[in-house]
Design a protein around this motif. Structure first.
Motif, PDB file in Angstrom:
ATOM      1  N   SER A   1      -3.200   7.119  -9.634  1.00  0.00           N
ATOM      2  CA  SER A   1      -2.719   5.670  -9.734  1.00  0.00           C
ATOM      3  C   SER A   1      -2.581   5.797  -8.102  1.00  0.00           C
ATOM      4  CB  SER A   1      -1.504   4.851 -10.770  1.00  0.00           C
ATOM      5  OG  SER A   1      -1.238   5.802 -12.181  1.00  0.00           O
TER       6      SER A   1
ATOM      7  N   GLN B   1      -1.356  -0.293  -9.532  1.00  0.00           N
ATOM      8  CA  GLN B   1      -1.391  -0.539 -10.998  1.00  0.00           C
ATOM      9  C   GLN B   1      -0.267  -0.119 -11.039  1.00  0.00           C
ATOM     10  OE1 GLN B   1      -4.222   3.225 -11.018  1.00  0.00           O
ATOM     11  NE2 GLN B   1      -5.588   2.078 -11.910  1.00  0.00           N
ATOM     12  N   VAL B   2       0.450   1.161 -10.088  1.00  0.00           N
ATOM     13  CA  VAL B   2       1.867   1.331 -10.349  1.00  0.00           C
ATOM     14  C   VAL B   2       2.649  -0.360 -10.765  1.00  0.00           C
ATOM     15  CG1 VAL B   2       4.577   2.659  -9.710  1.00  0.00           C
ATOM     16  CG2 VAL B   2       1.808   3.443 -10.191  1.00  0.00           C
TER      17      VAL B   2
ATOM     18  N   ALA C   1       4.068  10.423  -8.153  1.00  0.00           N
ATOM     19  CA  ALA C   1       3.267  10.804  -9.664  1.00  0.00           C
ATOM     20  C   ALA C   1       2.156  11.414  -9.063  1.00  0.00           C
ATOM     21  CB  ALA C   1       3.034   9.808 -10.080  1.00  0.00           C
TER      22      ALA C   1
ATOM     23  N   ARG D   1       2.183  -1.318 -13.566  1.00  0.00           N
ATOM     24  CA  ARG D   1       3.019  -1.629 -14.631  1.00  0.00           C
ATOM     25  C   ARG D   1       4.708  -1.854 -14.639  1.00  0.00           C
ATOM     26  NH1 ARG D   1      -0.165   4.449 -13.780  1.00  0.00           N
ATOM     27  NH2 ARG D   1      -2.329   3.657 -14.899  1.00  0.00           N
TER      28      ARG D   1
ATOM     29  N   THR E   1       4.434   6.269  -6.580  1.00  0.00           N
ATOM     30  CA  THR E   1       2.600   6.348  -6.630  1.00  0.00           C
ATOM     31  C   THR E   1       2.564   7.999  -5.769  1.00  0.00           C
ATOM     32  OG1 THR E   1       1.770   4.457  -7.067  1.00  0.00           O
ATOM     33  CG2 THR E   1       0.130   5.752  -6.412  1.00  0.00           C
TER      34      THR E   1
ATOM     35  N   ALA F   1       6.776   0.528  -5.661  1.00  0.00           N
ATOM     36  CA  ALA F   1       5.228   1.420  -6.666  1.00  0.00           C
ATOM     37  C   ALA F   1       4.703   1.992  -5.841  1.00  0.00           C
ATOM     38  CB  ALA F   1       4.782   0.242  -6.623  1.00  0.00           C
TER      39      ALA F   1
ATOM     40  N   SER G   1      -0.766   1.742  -5.933  1.00  0.00           N
ATOM     41  CA  SER G   1       0.387   0.929  -5.891  1.00  0.00           C
ATOM     42  C   SER G   1       0.194   0.037  -6.663  1.00  0.00           C
ATOM     43  CB  SER G   1       0.354   1.246  -4.391  1.00  0.00           C
ATOM     44  OG  SER G   1       0.695   2.293  -4.302  1.00  0.00           O
TER      45      SER G   1
END
Length: 155
Positions: free
Chosen positions: A34, A38-39, A27, A42, A24, A20, A36
């Motif tokens: 975002s 949140q990722v 991205a 997901r 992140t 993550a 880490s």
């Protein structure tokens, strides 16, 4: 005199929550901020859905240097197809075949789910990305405007 560095083996594998932070960071280079956490959330959610495939590319001693998210896109008025939802290779590692390997894996996955199409969306200003996709057999099918309406509160 140019020095030729040895080619490092590229490993592709399914992403896990441990990736993550690297996902992140990469991205953010695309303009998708975002956390880490949140990722990771997901990743956890999507990893349980076989309509999604999230791969990371790693190099020995370097960790994650790229990732790709491809998913089965289903709409009412068209047959299902595969679409790349996110794809990036770290700037420092571009031109080493990492992106090509990730695209090849996305194509393999798309075919394995019975999709006759692999689609990708890319921002107009990303000409380098457009050229990459053209070199890998993609063709422009349309130009569209993406509109967003934001809500302050969830219903």
């Amino acid at each position: 005199m140019a020095i030729k560095l040895p080619q490092q083996p590229i490993e592709l594998r399914e992403a896990t929550h441990r990736d993550a932070e690297a996902i992140t960071r990469l991205a953010e280079n695309l303009g998708y901020p975002s956390t880490s956490d949140q990722v990771a959330a997901r990743l956890l959610s999507l990893s349980h859905d076989d309509r999604h495939c999230i791969l990371v590319a790693t190099l020995p001693g370097m960790g994650v240097v790229g990732w790709l998210h491809v998913f089965r896109h289903e709409l009412l008025c068209t047959d299902p197809f595969a679409e790349i939802g996110g794809f990036i290779v770290d700037d420092a590692f571009r031109g080493r075949g990492i992106g090509a390997r990730l695209i090849e894996a996305a194509e393999y996955w798309a075919k394995s789910i019975g999709s006759p199409i692999l689609r990708v969306r890319t921002r107009l200003e990303r000409e380098r990305a457009h050229n990459f996709y053209y070199r890998h057999g993609f063709e422009q099918s349309k130009t569209q405007l993406v509109l967003v309406k934001r809500f302050d509160e969830a219903v």
